[in-house]
Design a protein around this motif. Structure first.
Motif, PDB file in Angstrom:
ATOM      1  N   ILE A 127       3.457   7.768  -8.548  1.00  0.00           N
ATOM      2  CA  ILE A 127       2.607   6.225  -8.254  1.00  0.00           C
ATOM      3  C   ILE A 127       2.446   6.279  -6.953  1.00  0.00           C
ATOM      4  CG2 ILE A 127       2.810   3.854  -8.562  1.00  0.00           C
ATOM      5  CD1 ILE A 127       3.027   5.228 -11.228  1.00  0.00           C
ATOM      6  N   VAL A 128       1.040   5.895  -6.792  1.00  0.00           N
ATOM      7  CA  VAL A 128       0.663   5.992  -5.102  1.00  0.00           C
ATOM      8  C   VAL A 128       0.174   4.586  -4.854  1.00  0.00           C
ATOM      9  CG1 VAL A 128       0.006   8.390  -5.361  1.00  0.00           C
ATOM     10  CG2 VAL A 128      -1.738   6.480  -5.688  1.00  0.00           C
ATOM     11  N   ALA A 129      -0.054   4.329  -3.533  1.00  0.00           N
ATOM     12  CA  ALA A 129      -0.784   3.228  -3.074  1.00  0.00           C
ATOM     13  C   ALA A 129      -2.061   3.817  -2.346  1.00  0.00           C
ATOM     14  CB  ALA A 129       0.114   2.442  -1.873  1.00  0.00           C
ATOM     15  N   TYR A 130      -3.152   3.073  -2.528  1.00  0.00           N
ATOM     16  CA  TYR A 130      -4.282   3.457  -1.728  1.00  0.00           C
ATOM     17  C   TYR A 130      -4.604   2.727  -0.515  1.00  0.00           C
ATOM     18  CZ  TYR A 130      -5.405   5.526  -6.364  1.00  0.00           C
ATOM     19  OH  TYR A 130      -5.445   6.249  -7.612  1.00  0.00           O
ATOM     20  N   VAL A 131      -5.152   3.498   0.459  1.00  0.00           N
ATOM     21  CA  VAL A 131      -5.411   3.176   1.777  1.00  0.00           C
ATOM     22  C   VAL A 131      -5.901   1.816   1.918  1.00  0.00           C
ATOM     23  CG1 VAL A 131      -7.529   4.405   2.288  1.00  0.00           C
ATOM     24  CG2 VAL A 131      -5.865   4.102   3.976  1.00  0.00           C
ATOM     25  N   ASP A 132      -6.906   1.359   1.032  1.00  0.00           N
ATOM     26  CA  ASP A 132      -7.701   0.219   1.141  1.00  0.00           C
ATOM     27  C   ASP A 132      -7.125  -0.980   0.236  1.00  0.00           C
ATOM     28  OD1 ASP A 132      -8.251   1.700  -1.204  1.00  0.00           O
ATOM     29  OD2 ASP A 132     -10.436   0.937  -1.158  1.00  0.00           O
ATOM     30  N   GLU A 133      -5.685  -0.442  -0.478  1.00  0.00           N
ATOM     31  CA  GLU A 133      -5.112  -1.435  -1.620  1.00  0.00           C
ATOM     32  C   GLU A 133      -4.271  -2.488  -0.500  1.00  0.00           C
ATOM     33  OE1 GLU A 133      -2.479  -0.875  -5.434  1.00  0.00           O
ATOM     34  OE2 GLU A 133      -2.788   0.701  -4.310  1.00  0.00           O
ATOM     35  N   LYS A 134      -4.379  -3.847  -1.293  1.00  0.00           N
ATOM     36  CA  LYS A 134      -3.710  -4.944  -0.509  1.00  0.00           C
ATOM     37  C   LYS A 134      -2.126  -4.905  -0.591  1.00  0.00           C
ATOM     38  CE  LYS A 134      -7.687  -6.094   1.162  1.00  0.00           C
ATOM     39  NZ  LYS A 134      -8.019  -6.141   2.468  1.00  0.00           N
ATOM     40  N   PHE A 135      -1.559  -5.534   0.297  1.00  0.00           N
ATOM     41  CA  PHE A 135      -0.065  -5.354   0.350  1.00  0.00           C
ATOM     42  C   PHE A 135       0.316  -6.054  -1.240  1.00  0.00           C
ATOM     43  CE2 PHE A 135       3.677  -8.143   1.016  1.00  0.00           C
ATOM     44  CZ  PHE A 135       4.499  -7.204   0.981  1.00  0.00           C
ATOM     45  N   PRO A 136       0.010  -7.080  -1.549  1.00  0.00           N
ATOM     46  CA  PRO A 136       0.571  -7.793  -2.698  1.00  0.00           C
ATOM     47  C   PRO A 136       0.572  -6.827  -3.867  1.00  0.00           C
ATOM     48  CG  PRO A 136      -0.522  -9.571  -1.700  1.00  0.00           C
ATOM     49  CD  PRO A 136      -0.991  -8.170  -1.034  1.00  0.00           C
ATOM     50  N   SER A 137      -0.579  -5.912  -4.113  1.00  0.00           N
ATOM     51  CA  SER A 137      -0.728  -5.148  -5.208  1.00  0.00           C
ATOM     52  C   SER A 137       0.264  -3.891  -5.064  1.00  0.00           C
ATOM     53  CB  SER A 137      -2.198  -4.403  -5.078  1.00  0.00           C
ATOM     54  OG  SER A 137      -2.196  -3.521  -6.016  1.00  0.00           O
ATOM     55  N   VAL A 138       0.694  -3.446  -3.744  1.00  0.00           N
ATOM     56  CA  VAL A 138       1.559  -2.595  -3.464  1.00  0.00           C
ATOM     57  C   VAL A 138       3.097  -2.883  -3.984  1.00  0.00           C
ATOM     58  CG1 VAL A 138       2.391  -0.754  -1.903  1.00  0.00           C
ATOM     59  CG2 VAL A 138      -0.041  -1.326  -2.078  1.00  0.00           C
ATOM     60  N   LEU A 139       3.364  -3.865  -3.568  1.00  0.00           N
ATOM     61  CA  LEU A 139       4.724  -4.640  -3.916  1.00  0.00           C
ATOM     62  C   LEU A 139       4.649  -4.833  -5.263  1.00  0.00           C
ATOM     63  CD1 LEU A 139       7.335  -5.484  -2.801  1.00  0.00           C
ATOM     64  CD2 LEU A 139       6.219  -7.937  -2.539  1.00  0.00           C
ATOM     65  N   GLU A 140       3.751  -5.125  -6.098  1.00  0.00           N
ATOM     66  CA  GLU A 140       3.774  -5.269  -7.414  1.00  0.00           C
ATOM     67  C   GLU A 140       4.346  -4.102  -8.244  1.00  0.00           C
ATOM     68  OE1 GLU A 140       0.451  -6.962  -9.212  1.00  0.00           O
ATOM     69  OE2 GLU A 140       0.877  -9.103  -8.454  1.00  0.00           O
ATOM     70  N   LYS A 141       3.439  -2.955  -7.446  1.00  0.00           N
ATOM     71  CA  LYS A 141       3.742  -1.635  -7.934  1.00  0.00           C
ATOM     72  C   LYS A 141       5.059  -1.308  -7.796  1.00  0.00           C
ATOM     73  CE  LYS A 141      -0.890   0.507  -7.623  1.00  0.00           C
ATOM     74  NZ  LYS A 141      -1.520   1.692  -6.752  1.00  0.00           N
ATOM     75  N   MET A 142       5.801  -1.467  -6.999  1.00  0.00           N
ATOM     76  CA  MET A 142       7.266  -1.199  -6.404  1.00  0.00           C
ATOM     77  C   MET A 142       8.141  -1.860  -7.602  1.00  0.00           C
ATOM     78  SD  MET A 142       7.755  -0.803  -2.429  1.00  0.00           S
ATOM     79  CE  MET A 142       7.428   0.776  -1.631  1.00  0.00           C
ATOM     80  N   VAL A 143       7.659  -3.163  -7.897  1.00  0.00           N
ATOM     81  CA  VAL A 143       8.701  -3.786  -8.389  1.00  0.00           C
ATOM     82  C   VAL A 143       8.427  -3.504 -10.123  1.00  0.00           C
ATOM     83  CG1 VAL A 143       9.174  -6.043  -9.273  1.00  0.00           C
ATOM     84  CG2 VAL A 143       8.691  -5.951  -7.060  1.00  0.00           C
ATOM     85  N   LEU A 144       7.339  -3.319 -10.611  1.00  0.00           N
ATOM     86  CA  LEU A 144       7.030  -3.018 -12.056  1.00  0.00           C
ATOM     87  C   LEU A 144       7.578  -1.701 -12.266  1.00  0.00           C
ATOM     88  CD1 LEU A 144       3.446  -4.529 -12.336  1.00  0.00           C
ATOM     89  CD2 LEU A 144       5.805  -5.504 -13.416  1.00  0.00           C
ATOM     90  N   HIS A 145       7.373  -0.805 -11.637  1.00  0.00           N
ATOM     91  CA  HIS A 145       7.882   0.830 -11.714  1.00  0.00           C
ATOM     92  C   HIS A 145       9.380   0.957 -11.148  1.00  0.00           C
ATOM     93  CE1 HIS A 145       4.020   1.970 -13.298  1.00  0.00           C
ATOM     94  NE2 HIS A 145       3.334   1.119 -12.166  1.00  0.00           N
TER      95      HIS A 145
END
Length: 315
Positions: A127-145
């Motif tokens: 699972i990755v975070a994109y350089v232009d991705e906003k913080f809330p979206s990245v935190l959601e990924k961490m929690v969901l996965h």
């Protein structure tokens, strides 16, 4: 059976579903969604990398210097995979991938480390975070996965940086008072191993329960804690070779876990604020603390992830 669970009557750590709304989205506070920074600002750089052909011994040596993960790259910095500590713990005796050591390398420790490449263990589709991705979206990924580290990449899959739970805690200033107590977020019952147990038993316990750290007890008294990083340092520092005369890994895995564990354990009380725990973790350089009673009875354990969820959900 030497693996123990210390049971108490306090709340267990909230499982993931308790952090989700009915629609499956994380139950974060509104202030989280007001954080609009993207990963170009928040990602840590430079990134410690290896290639898929790097021998596991070299990867262990790098990780032993304090890296929880290694980003696997190819060509001009394109992401190929991710190697984390538990991948190596699994391979070196904790899980199913240990069969490769036994069957392919005939249990020869040196061969299993020198001749097996990173490609055999890495996650090829992390699972990755994109350089232009906003913080809330990245935190959601961490929690969901339920993951603690994300490579940060450009839209054409070039590695830009990395973001971890620790980075996010620092960003959210978790060391401030948050009004949540240890008893509300700790994991309990606590899975432990005994000082008389072997290194292999400790590694198997980590993989079985999905924990990166396990308290070590003697007659219900905490004597230390063994973490995935301690295992990595044991192998990656070459200390492991002092414990074998035959060159066979089974000889090493019979070493008492007390030879590998860290004896200085950081502990807090049930009513210690989560913000204070975050501050102590940063000050001591640890990823978890034990929660103990006034009589030093082990009651629970609080990890960076527990704190992250508590801070993110605080209203």
């Amino acid at each position: 059976m030497s693996v123990r669970a210390h049971r108490i009557s306090y709340h267990r750590r909230p499982e993931k579903h308790r952090w989700l709304r009915s629609n499956g989205t994380p139950n974060f506070s509104n202030r989280i969604y007001h954080r609009t920074e993207d990963m170009e600002v928040l990602a840590k750089r430079p990134v410690e990398t290896v290639s898929s052909s790097t021998p596991l011994l070299e990867a262990l040596e790098k990780m032993a210097r304090g890296y929880r993960s290694l980003v696997v790259v190819k060509g001009a910095g394109f992401l190929e995979g991710l190697l984390v500590q538990t991948d190596l713990v699994d391979y070196l005796g904790g899980g199913e991938r240990y069969k490769v050591v036994v069957n392919r390398h005939k249990s020869n420790l040196y061969a299993a480390l020198k001749h097996e490449p990173v490609a055999s263990l890495m996650n090829k589709s992390p699972i990755v975070a994109y350089v232009d991705e906003k913080f809330p979206s990245v935190l959601e990924k961490m929690v969901l996965h339920e993951i603690g580290v994300l490579p940060v990449v450009t839209r054409d899959n070039r590695v830009y940086g990395i973001i971890t739970e620790r980075d996010i805690l620092d960003y959210l200033s978790a060391a401030s008072f948050v009004g949540v107590k240890a008893r509300e977020v700790m994991s309990s019952p606590v899975i432990t191993v005994s000082t008389s147990d072997t290194l292999k038993k400790a590694m198997e316990t980590m993989i079985k329960y999905g924990f990166r750290r396990i308290p070590v007890v003697r007659e219900n008294v905490v004597e230390g804690i063994v973490a995935a990083m301690d295992v990595i340092r044991f192998f990656g520092s070459h200390k492991v070779f002092k414990y074998t005369t035959t060159g066979l890994i089974e000889e090493v895995l019979r070493v008492p876990v007390s030879n590998v564990m860290v004896k200085k354990v950081v502990s807090v009380s049930l009513d210690t604020d989560v913000g204070e725990i975050a501050r102590v973790m940063e000050e001591k350089g640890v990823g978890s603390v034990l929660v103990v009673s006034e009589s030093n009875e082990l009651l629970g354990i609080v990890s960076e992830r527990d704190i992250l969820y508590a801070v993110a959900a605080k209203r």
